[in-house]
Design an enzyme around this catalytic site. Structure first.
Site, mmCIF file in Angstrom:
data_model
loop_
_atom_site.group_PDB
_atom_site.id
_atom_site.type_symbol
_atom_site.label_atom_id
_atom_site.label_comp_id
_atom_site.label_asym_id
_atom_site.label_seq_id
_atom_site.Cartn_x
_atom_site.Cartn_y
_atom_site.Cartn_z
ATOM 1 N N GLY A 1 59.263 -43.743 13.287
ATOM 2 C CA GLY A 1 59.733 -44.026 11.920
ATOM 3 C C GLY A 1 59.891 -42.816 11.026
ATOM 4 N N GLU B 1 54.400 -39.264 7.618
ATOM 5 C CA GLU B 1 54.494 -40.698 7.913
ATOM 6 C C GLU B 1 55.592 -41.332 7.070
ATOM 7 O OE1 GLU B 1 53.887 -42.900 9.842
ATOM 8 O OE2 GLU B 1 51.814 -43.090 10.499
ATOM 9 N N ASP B 2 56.285 -42.288 7.646
ATOM 10 C CA ASP B 2 57.263 -43.028 6.852
ATOM 11 C C ASP B 2 56.565 -44.030 5.942
ATOM 12 O OD1 ASP B 2 56.462 -44.260 9.215
ATOM 13 O OD2 ASP B 2 58.265 -45.457 9.405
ATOM 14 N N ASP C 1 50.389 -48.434 5.666
ATOM 15 C CA ASP C 1 50.251 -49.883 5.460
ATOM 16 C C ASP C 1 48.747 -50.222 5.457
ATOM 17 O OD1 ASP C 1 50.382 -52.668 5.661
ATOM 18 O OD2 ASP C 1 52.049 -52.677 7.033
ATOM 19 N N LYS D 1 52.173 -48.848 1.065
ATOM 20 C CA LYS D 1 51.935 -50.268 0.776
ATOM 21 C C LYS D 1 50.440 -50.408 0.486
ATOM 22 C CE LYS D 1 54.831 -53.083 3.492
ATOM 23 N NZ LYS D 1 55.028 -54.070 4.565
ATOM 24 N N PHE E 1 58.596 -56.455 3.801
ATOM 25 C CA PHE E 1 58.939 -55.819 5.082
ATOM 26 C C PHE E 1 60.157 -54.928 4.882
ATOM 27 C CE2 PHE E 1 60.306 -55.135 9.345
ATOM 28 C CZ PHE E 1 59.116 -55.090 10.060
ATOM 29 N N ASP F 1 62.114 -49.682 11.234
ATOM 30 C CA ASP F 1 62.809 -50.662 12.066
ATOM 31 C C ASP F 1 62.281 -52.080 11.905
ATOM 32 O OD1 ASP F 1 60.258 -50.179 13.380
ATOM 33 O OD2 ASP F 1 61.088 -51.261 15.096
ATOM 34 N N ARG G 1 67.010 -48.623 12.002
ATOM 35 C CA ARG G 1 66.474 -47.311 11.641
ATOM 36 C C ARG G 1 67.548 -46.424 11.023
ATOM 37 N NH1 ARG G 1 61.304 -46.740 13.984
ATOM 38 N NH2 ARG G 1 61.018 -47.788 15.971
HETATM 39 C C1 PRP Z 1 54.509 -47.644 11.223
HETATM 40 C C2 PRP Z 1 54.350 -46.329 10.481
HETATM 41 C C3 PRP Z 1 52.916 -45.991 10.705
HETATM 42 C C4 PRP Z 1 52.246 -47.338 10.853
HETATM 43 C C5 PRP Z 1 51.522 -47.646 9.595
HETATM 44 O O1 PRP Z 1 54.788 -47.380 12.561
HETATM 45 O O2 PRP Z 1 55.198 -45.335 10.976
HETATM 46 O O3 PRP Z 1 52.727 -45.176 11.841
HETATM 47 O O4 PRP Z 1 53.256 -48.306 11.083
HETATM 48 O O5 PRP Z 1 50.884 -48.881 9.686
HETATM 49 P P1 PRP Z 1 49.330 -49.033 9.454
HETATM 50 O O6 PRP Z 1 48.973 -48.287 8.203
HETATM 51 O O7 PRP Z 1 49.159 -50.537 9.260
HETATM 52 O O8 PRP Z 1 48.602 -48.540 10.652
HETATM 53 P P2 PRP Z 1 55.311 -48.499 13.576
HETATM 54 O O9 PRP Z 1 54.128 -49.098 14.301
HETATM 55 O O10 PRP Z 1 56.182 -49.457 12.819
HETATM 56 O O11 PRP Z 1 56.122 -47.672 14.642
HETATM 57 P P3 PRP Z 1 57.520 -46.875 14.471
HETATM 58 O O12 PRP Z 1 57.242 -45.715 13.557
HETATM 59 O O13 PRP Z 1 57.883 -46.437 15.854
HETATM 60 O O14 PRP Z 1 58.530 -47.832 13.888
#
Ligand code: PRP
Length: 181
Positions: free
Chosen positions: A47, A102-103, A106, A134, A155, A162, A168
């Site tokens: 991401g 990080e994108d 959460d 978030k 979301f 994605d 993406r």
């Molecule tokens: C997303 C984002 C972080 C993670 C954050 O990755 O890039 O790595 O979720 O979530 P959290 O704070 O609840 O742990 P994702 O699992 O969607 O993978 P991607 O980057 O390959 O889309």
């Protein structure tokens, strides 16, 4: 503005121009904090790739890139709670100024895990930049040092993010309606 998609009309949360302006501001903060030093940007796959590409170009310091991969077991749109490494970094991090990119932040489970992994390398300093936060979803008490936008519990897709690996490549950050999840 709306995107016509096969699943739904996607509401734009942040336009490409809003993102670009905020990324430049974040870059200026990082540039100021690391003036005269070297940094290594480590993007979390997948991401953060687009954000890293834009952010790094707005920071005028000596820099290198690396990437790390993580997965949450069984996770698609929800975080399952168990994080594992799928790809390690390729450069040494010991004694370096590491900026984890990080994108989205959460629950914080991924960042909590990654901080442990990174600190084990004994970097000179570890900073975290997250384009989106978030904050209302946090389970682990972790924070980013630089945050682009704090967002509600919706979301989001686009600008690297994605849904089931799609979207993406949207240049804007959009909200996928709950009925399509
Ligand atoms: C997303 C984002 C972080 C993670 C954050 O990755 O890039 O790595 O979720 O979530 P959290 O704070 O609840 O742990 P994702 O699992 O969607 O993978 P991607 O980057 O390959 O889309």
């Amino acid at each position: 503005m709306f995107y016509e998609c096969t699943m739904a009309e996607l509401r734009v949360l942040f336009t490409r121009d809003q993102i670009a302006r905020r990324v430049v501001e974040l870059g200026a903060q990082i540039e100021k904090d690391f003036a005269g030093q070297s940094v290594i940007f480590v993007g979390v796959l997948k991401g953060a790739t687009i954000f890293l590409a834009d952010l790094a170009r707005s920071v005028r310091v000596d820099a290198t890139f690396d990437f790390i991969g993580v997965a949450s077991y069984g996770a698609h749109k929800m975080t399952s709670g168990e994080v594992r490494l799928t790809k390690d970094v390729e450069q040494p991090l010991t004694g370096r100024n590491v900026i984890l990119v990080e994108d989205i932040l959460d629950t914080g489970l991924t960042l909590q895990y990654l901080k442990k992994v990174f600190l084990a390398h004994q970097p000179a300093c570890l900073k975290v930049v997250a384009l989106l936060d978030k904050a209302c979803r946090r389970i682990e008490p972790v924070k980013a040092d630089y945050v682009g936008f704090t967002i509600p519990d919706e979301f989001v897709i686009g600008y690297g993010m994605d849904y089931a690996e799609r979207y993406r490549n949207l240049p804007d950050i959009c909200v996928l309606p709950p009925e399509d999840l």
